[in-house]
Design an enzyme around this catalytic site. Structure first.
Site, PDB file in Angstrom:
ATOM      1  N   ASN A   1       0.818  -1.219   0.000  1.00 33.27           N
ATOM      2  CA  ASN A   1       0.000   0.000   0.000  1.00 33.27           C
ATOM      3  C   ASN A   1       0.849   1.266   0.000  1.00 33.27           C
ATOM      4  O   ASN A   1       0.329   2.379   0.161  1.00 33.27           O
ATOM      5  CB  ASN A   1      -0.958   0.006   1.191  1.00 33.27           C
TER       6      ASN A   1
ATOM      7  N   HIS B   1       3.371   1.990   2.193  1.00 33.44           N
ATOM      8  CA  HIS B   1       3.896   2.445   3.480  1.00 33.44           C
ATOM      9  C   HIS B   1       5.402   2.197   3.564  1.00 33.44           C
ATOM     10  O   HIS B   1       5.933   1.279   2.927  1.00 33.44           O
ATOM     11  CB  HIS B   1       3.160   1.787   4.648  1.00 33.44           C
TER      12      HIS B   1
END
Length: 244
Positions: free
Chosen positions: A136, A138
């Site tokens: 995602n 991160h």
């Protein structure tokens, strides 16, 4: 960003370990930021092999790990501290007092985060930080959102992140803690050099967003575009969507 696409994950790991060893030789007191997860495992294996051959001496350096699950004591088998002990700390000549780690069992998360930021500042900040990237986008446990926090902080982990860490908990994502403590983007962006590794097709979209997308807190890794010295080392699958 300096993007390099390797033929294999192992080739990238060997190159990364050699890069870290060279940095330690150039500055024996190197302050090194370290990640956990599957991505750096081969790097740690290569660093341990270099140490066994007498080609890596970390006795004068120090390390700061990026994050830790909140609610887990250091000795818990699922903690990142236990991971690092198994794969690196117990296998190289790094003095115990030179290992810096967030305490996931600290009763006051905010005070623990402030302590960690202060320790890092006293050490002069990170000379070299090794990063992975989540599917995602991160980095460390700085999850996508409307904004990012600069200091070390407590964070609620997203479902994708918890799934990615299920391997530490018997492949049962329900056992992965809901929260973590993490270095903020401030410490990462202030590091003097960043090396980010990404392997496999599941990281391709995140890598493309990081390298070619807009700088946005919806992809925390995209903020690395603002850093002056970032190496992005990927295998062919992870780099397949990147335009160079």
């Amino acid at each position: 960003m300096k993007l390099r696409i390797f033929d294999s994950e192992q080739q990238a790991a060997v190159t990364c370990a050699a890069h870290i060893a060279a940095a330690v030789r150039a500055k024996p007191s190197l302050v090194l930021g370290l990640p956990t997860g599957r991505t750096p495992l081969n790097v740690y294996r290569e660093l341990v092999a270099l140490s066994a051959r007498g080609e890596l001496d970390v006795s004068r350096g120090c390390t700061f790990n990026l994050d830790e699950f909140y609610g887990l004591p250091p000795e818990d088998a699922g903690s990142f501290r236990s991971y690092m002990e198994r794969h690196f700390f117990q296998r190289v000549n790094l003095p115990r007092e030179r290992i810096h780690f967030l305490d996931g069992s600290a009763p006051d998360a905010e005070a623990e985060c402030a302590r960690y930021d202060a320790e890092l500042a006293a050490a002069g900040g990170l000379d070299l930080v090794l990063l992975g990237i989540g599917g995602n986008g991160h980095v460390a446990f700085n999850e996508p959102g409307d904004s990012l926090l600069a200091p070390c902080h407590r964070v609620k982990l997203g479902r994708e992140t918890r799934l990615a860490n299920a391997g530490l908990f018997g492949d049962d994502a329900s056992r992965v803690p809901m929260e973590a403590l993490t270095l903020g983007m401030g410490a990462i962006l202030q590091a003097r050099q960043v090396v980010l590794l990404a392997f496999g097709a599941s990281k391709a979209e995140a890598v493309a967003a990081m390298v070619n997308g807009p700088v946005t807190p919806r992809c925390p890794a995209s903020f690395l575009q603002l850093h002056r010295d970032v190496e992005v080392w990927v295998d062919r699958e992870a780099g397949r969507l990147v335009s160079t």
